[in-house]
Design an enzyme around this catalytic site. Sequence first.
Site, PDB file in Angstrom:
ATOM      1  N   GLU A   1     -44.439   0.026 -43.655  1.00  0.00           N
ATOM      2  CA  GLU A   1     -45.026   0.754 -42.526  1.00  0.00           C
ATOM      3  C   GLU A   1     -45.984   1.865 -42.948  1.00  0.00           C
ATOM      4  OE1 GLU A   1     -41.992   2.016 -39.759  1.00  0.00           O
ATOM      5  OE2 GLU A   1     -41.384  -0.049 -39.320  1.00  0.00           O
TER       6      GLU A   1
ATOM      7  N   THR B   1     -34.276  13.541 -32.671  1.00  0.00           N
ATOM      8  CA  THR B   1     -34.807  13.613 -34.034  1.00  0.00           C
ATOM      9  C   THR B   1     -36.340  13.541 -34.060  1.00  0.00           C
ATOM     10  OG1 THR B   1     -34.384  11.250 -34.180  1.00  0.00           O
ATOM     11  CG2 THR B   1     -32.764  12.706 -35.173  1.00  0.00           C
TER      12      THR B   1
ATOM     13  N   ASP C   1     -33.732   5.466 -24.704  1.00  0.00           N
ATOM     14  CA  ASP C   1     -34.353   5.496 -26.034  1.00  0.00           C
ATOM     15  C   ASP C   1     -35.872   5.640 -25.916  1.00  0.00           C
ATOM     16  OD1 ASP C   1     -34.510   5.503 -28.813  1.00  0.00           O
ATOM     17  OD2 ASP C   1     -34.601   3.317 -28.976  1.00  0.00           O
TER      18      ASP C   1
ATOM     19  N   CYS D   1     -32.950 -18.221 -44.231  1.00  0.00           N
ATOM     20  CA  CYS D   1     -33.586 -17.070 -44.885  1.00  0.00           C
ATOM     21  C   CYS D   1     -34.088 -17.409 -46.284  1.00  0.00           C
ATOM     22  CB  CYS D   1     -32.613 -15.898 -44.981  1.00  0.00           C
ATOM     23  SG  CYS D   1     -32.148 -15.230 -43.372  1.00  0.00           S
ATOM     24  N   HIS D   2     -33.262 -18.141 -47.053  1.00  0.00           N
ATOM     25  CA  HIS D   2     -33.614 -18.387 -48.458  1.00  0.00           C
ATOM     26  C   HIS D   2     -34.424 -19.669 -48.659  1.00  0.00           C
ATOM     27  CE1 HIS D   2     -31.278 -15.058 -50.168  1.00  0.00           C
ATOM     28  NE2 HIS D   2     -30.335 -15.357 -49.288  1.00  0.00           N
TER      29      HIS D   2
END
Length: 695
Positions: A79, A249, A314, A622-623
Amino acid sequence: MTYSLRQTGSFAGAAAGALLTASVIGAAPPGQLVDGGWHSVGQNDWEQRYSPLTQIDVASVDQLGLAWFADMDTEATQEATPIVVDGILYVTTAWSMVKAFDAATGEPLWAYDPEIDRKKGADACCDVVNRGVAYADGKVFLGALDGRLIALEARTGREVWSEQTTDPALPYTITGAPRIARGKVIIGNGGAEYRVRGYVSGYDIETGKMAWRWFVVPGDPRLPFEQPELEAAAKTWNGEWWTLGGGGTVWDSMAYDPALNSLYVGTGNGTPWNQELRSPGGGDNLFLASIVALDPATGKYKCHFQETPGETWDYTSTQPIIVATLRYETGPRKVILHAPKNGFFYVLDAETCRPVSVEKFAYSTWATGWDKTTNRPIENPAARFGTTGKAVILTPFAQGLHNWHPMAFSPETGLVYLPVTVSNAVYAPAKNFTPKLNGWNTGTDFAAGRDLYKEPGAPKPGEIESYLLAWDPVAQKEVWRAPNSVYGATGVVATAGGLIFSGNHAGEFAAYDAKTGKRLWAAPAGARVVAAPAAYAIRGKQYVAVLVGARGLPEGQPRTSTISGNNSRLLVFALGGKVQLPTELASGTTAAAKAFDPPLSTATPETITAGAQAYAPNCAACHGANGVAGQGAIAPDLRYSALLRDGAQWGRIVIHGERAARGMPGFGKTLGAKDSDAILAYVIKRANDAKAEGK
Ligand code: CA
């Protein structure tokens, strides 16, 4: 070369102006050094993310090509906006690592790894990201995920000082970039999904000594308030909010105006989200979801504006803040431009924090409009799920209509360019909420209310659309939009060349005409792009740099990096650039990581077959299919793993989740030790197959 430089030679002094438009030099925002650099993540103190460079413009952009690239060694999301000072490019990657490169050639100069305990990843709500460093006085400043603020010598990467800015026992994290103002390095923190009390602190640049700390929400009112304004703020809260910290925060955005001596910070959501549990009976809950102006030398409160009173969805106000001078019919006015999650575009007076104008910049349902008399949102009564006790579908969901992805302001067009994401989801109160020491404390039930989507008139669920929006902040009107083919937000930069640069989730990096939104150029990024670019010039040549890579790969994009499952890379473009990104995974070539060095395959064919059968439904997503992390793989190619020689640790990872904090969940509910051993045998066999084929 098919283009001509307007000026060559040393990029200093008068020569620097050759790449710049004179009108912009005259109006250069504070903190912007006219040396071709990109000195802070937001480019200057006003954080406009506007480059005054003009070599790459609407006419020349079709000759833009890759000048150099560097692979990043992490599978997590990238990011950060790079910064460029004195010819050196500094960028952070996931896990708070810093890398320095020669900005013209891409030669790696140094790398710094704060060696975050990987268990800390469990405290990061939204991946182990980092959004960049700050620079001042020969030092580079890093906010590390575990709460350390670290000063590094810019030339060498050597640690100069390091301060713990948070209580390590609490789930605080740092993912935002530090900022510099009045001899202080300023840093906030994250953790409002968990149980923390938000604050922002100023540290002395030279010594690392803390100079001030400003708390966003009041603590236990039986104790003395740390700041006088918290006494009034406490009257806007009910119950025992401080027991879970209250949230608020300051996890990302700040901007600074030296003339007003104001540091603007954006504050986050409440903890828990559900206000009825946090502050029973309501209240505005200051200073949640607000823009607050502080004196950066002392941390003293100056003014604030609360964008979402009684925040419960949120809907943070931590989204990028830009200071700008807007030209109204009545004359110029210095303002704050803000497009937070809640979908309203705020133009606030920079001196008083009071609204100049507020309008919706995108579709939302939580509020029907803005009350210009009270300067508050006109809420949809059903939106307060904690008060009604009823589940409700709302736009936007927690990702917001605009999140952290940086927006840009062009003083030339007078427009703001921002990525918009339109989403919806069900908000529902949690039944029998019990706060947890570890993990999220939102007081909401994410699984409830799904049947609402079956009701007549209900929207399509989830992620609806996303686009790059050009917004006129004076008229408070949309000027153009460029839709994304694949949903998702990406940061933006504007340049004096009349261009808007932004990537996308389809795996491209693109340039748009700032006036019309017409797409003028695109290059393959090989990865999903979420970060914002930076533009800089070295010795008369302009570059545009962008860090690419997010969890997962774009559809149809194969893995092409041996050290990053998601093709995380820094890409740097220039006119006439001819470098090509790899189009497939090169194996068995140079680096040790690429070489197959598996143990001998000694398992029985039956075991290997059982391993293949267990691998397919549990690991392949995923793999990669058939043990090969090719197209679509987001996690490492296991055939290269050193763990092939350590069956015990392999088992602890697969069954017990030893690497859960690194994104590898434990499969103890579906797999046993026998399955884990069989999968290991299968992967060893696949590695031996590849080695035998000489791949
Ligand atoms: Ca949040």
